[in-house]
Structure formats: structure tokens, C-alpha cells
Design a protein around this motif. Sequence first.
Motif, short mmCIF file in Angstrom:
data_model
loop_
_atom_site.label_atom_id
_atom_site.label_comp_id
_atom_site.label_asym_id
_atom_site.label_seq_id
_atom_site.Cartn_x
_atom_site.Cartn_y
_atom_site.Cartn_z
N ILE A 82 0.85 -1.40 0.15
CA ILE A 82 0.04 0.00 -0.02
C ILE A 82 0.86 1.26 0.02
CG2 ILE A 82 -1.60 1.50 1.34
CD1 ILE A 82 -2.53 -1.18 2.49
N LEU A 83 1.79 1.42 1.26
CA LEU A 83 2.43 2.60 1.15
C LEU A 83 3.54 2.99 0.19
CD1 LEU A 83 2.63 2.42 5.30
CD2 LEU A 83 0.90 3.41 3.79
N GLY A 88 3.35 5.41 -3.02
CA GLY A 88 4.97 5.97 -3.60
C GLY A 88 5.62 6.54 -2.22
N LEU A 89 5.42 6.17 -1.00
CA LEU A 89 6.15 6.77 0.04
C LEU A 89 7.42 5.89 0.15
CD1 LEU A 89 3.15 6.73 2.66
CD2 LEU A 89 4.01 8.62 1.19
N LEU A 200 -8.68 -2.22 1.97
CA LEU A 200 -8.05 -3.66 1.96
C LEU A 200 -9.09 -4.88 1.47
CD1 LEU A 200 -6.32 -4.06 5.30
CD2 LEU A 200 -5.42 -3.29 3.08
N ILE A 201 -10.34 -4.43 1.11
CA ILE A 201 -11.15 -5.23 0.67
C ILE A 201 -12.15 -5.05 -0.37
CG2 ILE A 201 -10.90 -7.18 2.50
CD1 ILE A 201 -13.60 -6.24 3.69
N PRO A 202 -12.76 -5.66 -1.21
CA PRO A 202 -13.67 -5.01 -2.15
C PRO A 202 -15.05 -4.87 -1.39
CG PRO A 202 -13.42 -7.45 -2.79
CD PRO A 202 -12.43 -6.97 -1.63
N SER A 219 -4.81 -6.40 -4.65
CA SER A 219 -4.12 -7.13 -3.85
C SER A 219 -2.89 -6.62 -3.33
CB SER A 219 -4.29 -8.75 -4.39
OG SER A 219 -5.43 -8.91 -4.45
N TYR A 220 -2.52 -5.85 -2.48
CA TYR A 220 -1.27 -5.07 -2.19
C TYR A 220 -0.11 -6.21 -1.69
CZ TYR A 220 -4.47 -1.35 -1.58
OH TYR A 220 -5.70 -0.42 -2.03
N GLY A 221 -0.50 -7.30 -1.21
CA GLY A 221 0.46 -8.03 -0.70
C GLY A 221 1.16 -8.71 -1.92
#
Length: 287
Positions: A82-83, A88-89, A200-202, A219-221
Motif C-alpha cells: 500500500i504505502l 509511492g512513500l 483492503l477488501i472489495p 491485492s497489495y501483498g
Amino acid sequence: EYPNILGLSYGGIIESIGDGVTKFKIGDKVVATRNLSIPGNKYGSFQRYVVALETMAAKLPEDANVEAAANVILNLETAVGILTNTLGLDHPNLDKPVTPKDKKLLIYGGSSSVGSLCIQYASQAGYTVISTSSPRNKAFVSTLGATKIIDHTQDQSSIISTLIEEGPYDFVVDTISIPSTINITSGVLSAQGGGTLHTLIPPIGPETIPNNVERSFKSYGLQLGPEYSEINKWFFESYLPQGIATGKIIPLPQDKVKGGLNGIEEALTKMQKGVSGVKVVADPWEE
């Protein structure tokens, strides 16, 4: 494909290695996650012996707590996805003092697994974080690095107005993402002019989202797969093992189920009913 051995995150001791493996040796203590793009029951963690990919495992120090590492690895991957990969952090550098950065994040759900890790990750990288918690979990969340923690047991209008007062936010991440929290976080984002709400979820039910807010889910992971080689290498070879060894990555308190693999069904039922401020853990070797 049914039948399927479930389970995505785990830790243990290496019993054997495949041809071409260079990062690990037999006897190493490791923590790993399953790559869902590769089918096969040998990769599911709800069993005593699991096959791990070399690129999805991290070597731990001999004195490291493998349960603590297994507690955080999957959702820490999500936090990085995510971050850093999505927003782009900058990622943290645990070897250097924190350099403050001029960006503020709202991370809703500070006592959730992903939320607690997002707070740590962002604050370690120098960003200002505002988060939420119930009074019961506030003591734990207050150790993670957030500048301010808002009581989310207030009524919805009070939560929204309090969060708006703490803004504006450069990014809003809803780590709970159920209709009631979506209504809050999208309301906060809308009040400051709109933008993208990261979830995090739809959608799992009716949501009221203002027209100037876009709800985003990924699905960030999975973004830490082998195709993301640079961030993958940093995460598995540096950040995760160093953070666990130094105690700079703080896991949620554990709720350990009894009965080993026979306790998995109880654990899943408990999670389905809802847990707060804990991570459910099982030991497959426990009788």
C-alpha cells in the motif's frame, strides 16, 4: 482447486532445500508467505511440512521469535504494498534516525494487523500518522508511532468531525474497509476536497461514497512477488529480519489456539466471528 490446503503465512526450521537454493541452508530459522500465483497444496501452511519459495522467505536470527515473525509477515507485505508500491512513500531505514517528512496519513483501524503495521512503517519512514482505536486497544496502538489516536467507538458524525479537525491528509487508508468504516473515511476525504480512498477488501455491502471520492482496492501483498525484485529483496533480506531482531517491528498480541492443526477450524471460526487487537496463531506440531 478443491480440496485445498489453506494458510498463507508461517515460520519454522528448514529441513531440506531444493536445487539452486543459495540464500538458505538446512537448519535455518525462517518465516515465509505463500505465492498464490503458484498452485499446489504443498505450499499451504496448515500442515507440518511446507514448501517455500526462496524469494518469499526471510532468514531469522537464531534467537528470534518465529511466532512473532509469522504474526507480521503477511500483513507487513500488505503495508509495504500500500504505502510504498501504491502510494509511492519512502520505505524506512532502520539503520538511520528518522527524518520527518511533510506528509500526513490517516490510517483507519490502528489495532488491526494491517493498520498497526502501516502505522509503524509510515512513522518509521518519517511520515505523520493519525489513526483510530477503541479505548481497549489504545495502549497498544499508542506504542506504534501515531501522532494522535482517535476513539472510533464514538458516533459516526463525531468520528468524522474529529478526524477532519486533525487533517487534511495526503493519503487516507481504511484498513477495516467494511461499510460503516468506508462511510467514515470517505466522508473525511470528501470534506477535504475528495480523492482516492485506499481500502483492503472489495465492497461487501451497501456503501455511501461521495461523488468526489474514488474507492480503490488491490491485492497489495502480491506486489512483493518476484517480479518486484528490488522491494522484494529489501523486504525479505533487510527490513523484516532486522525489524524482528531489534524489536522495531511490533506484532499484535497473540491469541494462540490449542490443539495444533486440529485447532485450525476453531481459529478460523473465531476469526469469522471477529477478533480485535490480536493475531490468531497455531502451532502445527502441538498435539
